[in-house]
Design an enzyme around this catalytic site. Structure first.
Site, PDB file in Angstrom:
ATOM      1  N   ARG A  89       0.995  -1.493  -0.038  1.00 51.31           N
ATOM      2  CA  ARG A  89       0.176  -0.194  -0.046  1.00 51.31           C
ATOM      3  C   ARG A  89       0.867   1.067   0.271  1.00 51.31           C
ATOM      4  O   ARG A  89       0.807   2.071  -1.110  1.00 51.31           O
ATOM      5  CB  ARG A  89      -0.914   0.262   1.663  1.00 51.31           C
ATOM      6  CG  ARG A  89      -1.763   1.236   1.166  1.00 51.31           C
ATOM      7  CD  ARG A  89      -2.504   1.121   2.767  1.00 51.31           C
ATOM      8  NE  ARG A  89      -3.227  -0.605   3.022  1.00 51.31           N
ATOM      9  CZ  ARG A  89      -4.508  -0.709   2.814  1.00 51.31           C
ATOM     10  NH1 ARG A  89      -5.266  -0.074   2.367  1.00 51.31           N
ATOM     11  NH2 ARG A  89      -4.817  -2.085   3.416  1.00 51.31           N
ATOM     12  N   TYR A 124     -14.787  -2.530   3.762  1.00 55.13           N
ATOM     13  CA  TYR A 124     -14.192  -2.323   5.239  1.00 55.13           C
ATOM     14  C   TYR A 124     -14.840  -0.954   5.232  1.00 55.13           C
ATOM     15  O   TYR A 124     -13.897  -0.158   6.860  1.00 55.13           O
ATOM     16  CB  TYR A 124     -12.763  -2.180   4.629  1.00 55.13           C
ATOM     17  CG  TYR A 124     -12.332  -3.212   3.628  1.00 55.13           C
ATOM     18  CD1 TYR A 124     -11.730  -4.882   4.913  1.00 55.13           C
ATOM     19  CD2 TYR A 124     -11.088  -3.181   2.695  1.00 55.13           C
ATOM     20  CE1 TYR A 124     -11.048  -5.675   3.118  1.00 55.13           C
ATOM     21  CE2 TYR A 124     -10.174  -4.055   1.738  1.00 55.13           C
ATOM     22  CZ  TYR A 124     -10.714  -5.357   2.763  1.00 55.13           C
ATOM     23  OH  TYR A 124      -9.274  -6.415   2.558  1.00 55.13           O
ATOM     24  N   CYS A 131     -26.518  -3.628  -8.711  1.00 52.32           N
ATOM     25  CA  CYS A 131     -27.796  -3.912  -8.056  1.00 52.32           C
ATOM     26  C   CYS A 131     -27.778  -4.567  -6.346  1.00 52.32           C
ATOM     27  O   CYS A 131     -28.272  -5.725  -6.017  1.00 52.32           O
ATOM     28  CB  CYS A 131     -28.856  -4.796  -8.362  1.00 52.32           C
ATOM     29  SG  CYS A 131     -29.190  -4.377 -10.096  1.00 52.32           S
TER      30      CYS A 131
HETATM   31  N1  LLP Z   1       3.304  -8.740   3.367  1.00 59.81           N
HETATM   32  C1  LLP Z   1       1.578 -10.068   3.560  1.00 59.81           C
HETATM   33  C2  LLP Z   1       3.130 -11.131   4.365  1.00 59.81           C
HETATM   34  C3  LLP Z   1       0.841  -9.292   3.698  1.00 59.81           C
HETATM   35  O1  LLP Z   1       0.092  -9.834   4.217  1.00 59.81           O
HETATM   36  C4  LLP Z   1       0.488  -8.621   3.485  1.00 59.81           C
HETATM   37  C5  LLP Z   1      -1.053  -7.694   3.067  1.00 59.81           C
HETATM   38  C6  LLP Z   1       1.712  -7.766   2.592  1.00 59.81           C
HETATM   39  C7  LLP Z   1       3.055  -7.916   3.192  1.00 59.81           C
HETATM   40  C8  LLP Z   1       1.349  -6.168   2.398  1.00 59.81           C
HETATM   41  O2  LLP Z   1       0.925  -5.021   3.075  1.00 59.81           O
HETATM   42  P1  LLP Z   1       0.697  -3.376   2.985  1.00 59.81           P
HETATM   43  O3  LLP Z   1       2.510  -3.348   2.852  1.00 59.81           O
HETATM   44  O4  LLP Z   1       0.527  -3.304   1.574  1.00 59.81           O
HETATM   45  O5  LLP Z   1      -0.148  -3.180   3.987  1.00 59.81           O
HETATM   46  N2  LLP Z   1      -7.206  -5.894   0.989  1.00 59.81           N
HETATM   47  C9  LLP Z   1      -7.200  -4.994   2.041  1.00 59.81           C
HETATM   48  C10 LLP Z   1      -5.365  -5.207   2.321  1.00 59.81           C
HETATM   49  C11 LLP Z   1      -4.948  -6.830   2.634  1.00 59.81           C
HETATM   50  C12 LLP Z   1      -3.343  -6.647   3.328  1.00 59.81           C
HETATM   51  C13 LLP Z   1      -3.324  -8.331   2.959  1.00 59.81           C
HETATM   52  N3  LLP Z   1      -1.875  -8.452   3.722  1.00 59.81           N
HETATM   53  C14 LLP Z   1      -7.474  -3.237   1.587  1.00 59.81           C
HETATM   54  O6  LLP Z   1      -7.494  -3.645   0.847  1.00 59.81           O
HETATM   55  O7  LLP Z   1      -6.756  -2.711   2.847  1.00 59.81           O
END
Ligand code: LLP
Length: 417
Positions: free
Chosen positions: A278, A318, A345
């Site tokens: 992210r 979310y 819908c």
């Molecule tokens: N590494 C692992 C093992 C992870 O499970 C994740 C994210 C990341 C790295 C990356 O995390 P970030 O830096 O992006 O926070 N769909 C959700 C987010 C799910 C994240 C799952 N794991 C959303 O839209 O907020």
């Protein structure tokens, strides 16, 4: 900091007016800024200075080949959770030897394929998975480089669906079990114990939970050393949050420096891997959409746009807040309080609720901060083809994914005889 901004009241991606993109590519459409992706990657990379490190972009956040290519060219590795993601990395020009393979449910086929491809590390999340990886490595006459993912039981203070480092979550192995598992792994002929890792959640807005998790992982590193097990790599996962509205997430530079300060204090010189998704891609993308209708309601007004929950699921799943802005601020429309909703819908189909927006039918709007977990979570619900994706680089725009056609949606289906 991103490269989407107004010039003469017209929203641009870098040098390109979003109105030009809508004209050429249509809507809805994801638009990414190369300069923003590069800037965010470099902040992480530079913060390490001379400390040995790997920045492995988390492919689940945005798997578009061009996005991966941009990052690969800067030297990024990748964090993957499926063979589909490995294929994407390889197709974008990345190397398996720069890949960390995470995930709680790796199948035997996936493990065998990852070993054949030569991934850098498999992150192991259970005793049964360790046995499976050992067996696969022996069958392939090789040694699997592994790290255990520790569940440090730390509250990341984020949305419960994306908290992963609490003891009640399905992820990782407990600190209590780790020593025994490492001893077992160390004695296995198919396993090369290489590292240790954790990932406690996503969209963290404070640095303290990361510090707590690191201290706990380092307690284990020390206990392992006392047992004669030395490691090379420490993987701190992803999770650094971004600003969607008024959050104040840690600057990636401050976050890295806080981690390095702890490592120095504890005399640990392991190489560090991070898996940001992210924080690199989130603010590097917007979703461009066109207003179809304004629909006054008895209690609130609706702005009905051509993007929906199938294109951007985060608000529905979310209750995520994304800023929605008018692309052309010169339009002289009345400001109204409204929900911005799509054509799907379901009442759950909303992009944003209770906003102030001055738009008319036919106007363009931009949904901001959707470069991570945007397109990757899109679906074909309501038989809606998924949007196009565009990468802007300075004054150039590239369609990096064509808009799906409805025929694509059922091309693998068959009628009964
Ligand atoms: N590494 C692992 C093992 C992870 O499970 C994740 C994210 C990341 C790295 C990356 O995390 P970030 O830096 O992006 O926070 N769909 C959700 C987010 C799910 C994240 C799952 N794991 C959303 O839209 O907020």
């Amino acid at each position: 900091m991103d490269h989407f901004g107004y010039r003469q009241d017209q929203l641009h991606a870098e040098e390109v007016p979003l109105a030009t993109i809508a004209e050429r590519v249509g809507t809805p459409c994801y638009v990414y800024s190369r300069a923003t992706l590069e800037r965010h990657y470099r902040v992480f990379d530079d913060a390490f200075g001379d400390w040995p490190h790997h920045i492995c972009f988390s492919v689940k956040a945005n798997g578009n080949l061009a996005v991966l290519q941009v990052l690969e060219r800067l030297g990024a590795g990748f964090d993957i959770v499926s063979m589909g993601e490995l294929d994407r990395v390889l197709a974008s020009g990345g190397r398996a030897s720069d890949v960390v393979f995470s995930g709680v449910g790796k199948s035997s086929d996936e493990i065998a394929r990852a070993l054949r491809a030569g991934v850098r590390i498999l992150s192991i999340e259970s005793g049964q998975e360790l046995d499976r990886v050992n067996a696969a490595a022996l069958a392939a006459n090789t040694k699997a480089p592994i790290a255990f993912r520790i569940n440090p039981d730390v509250d990341p203070k984020t949305h419960p669906y994306i908290a992963t480092g609490l003891r009640e979550n399905k992820f990782g192995v407990s600190a209590a079990d780790a020593l025994g598992l490492y001893r077992k792994a160390d004695a296995m002929a198919g396993i090369e114990v290489a590292g240790i890792g954790c990932h406690i959640g996503s969209q963290l807005t404070e640095v303290d939970p990361f510090c707590d998790a690191l201290e706990k992982v380092l307690d284990l590193v020390e206990a392992l050393a006392q047992n004669g097990i030395t490691l090379q790599h420490l993987d701190l996962g992803g999770g650094v949050g971004i600003r969607y509205s008024d959050e104040t997430p840690p600057d990636p530079k401050d976050y890295v420096q806080a981690m390095l300060a702890i490592l120095k204090r504890r005399n640990c010189d392991l190489s560090v891997t991070l898996e940001p998704g992210r924080a690199i891609a989130g603010n590097a993308g917007i979703l461009l959409s066109r207003v179809e209708y304004l629909k006054p309601g008895p209690s609130k007004d609706f702005v009905i746009v051509d993007a929906a929950m199938n294109d951007l699921l985060r608000p529905a799943l979310y209750q995520a807040w994304h800023e929605v802005v008018a692309v052309d601020r010169r339009r002289n429309c009345e400001m109204r309080e409204c929900d911005i909703v799509g054509p799907v819908c379901e009442t759950g189909d909303f992009i944003a609720r209770d906003r102030q927006l001055a738009v008319a039918p036919g106007d363009l709007v931009a949904v901001r901060s959707v470069g991570a977990y945007g397109f990757v979570m899109a679906s074909n619900y309501n038989a809606r083809p998924r949007p196009a994706e565009v990468m802007v680089d300075g004054d150039q725009l590239y369609v990096v994914r064509q808009r799906e056609q409805t025929a694509d949606l059922f091309s693998t289906e068959t009628l009964l005889p």
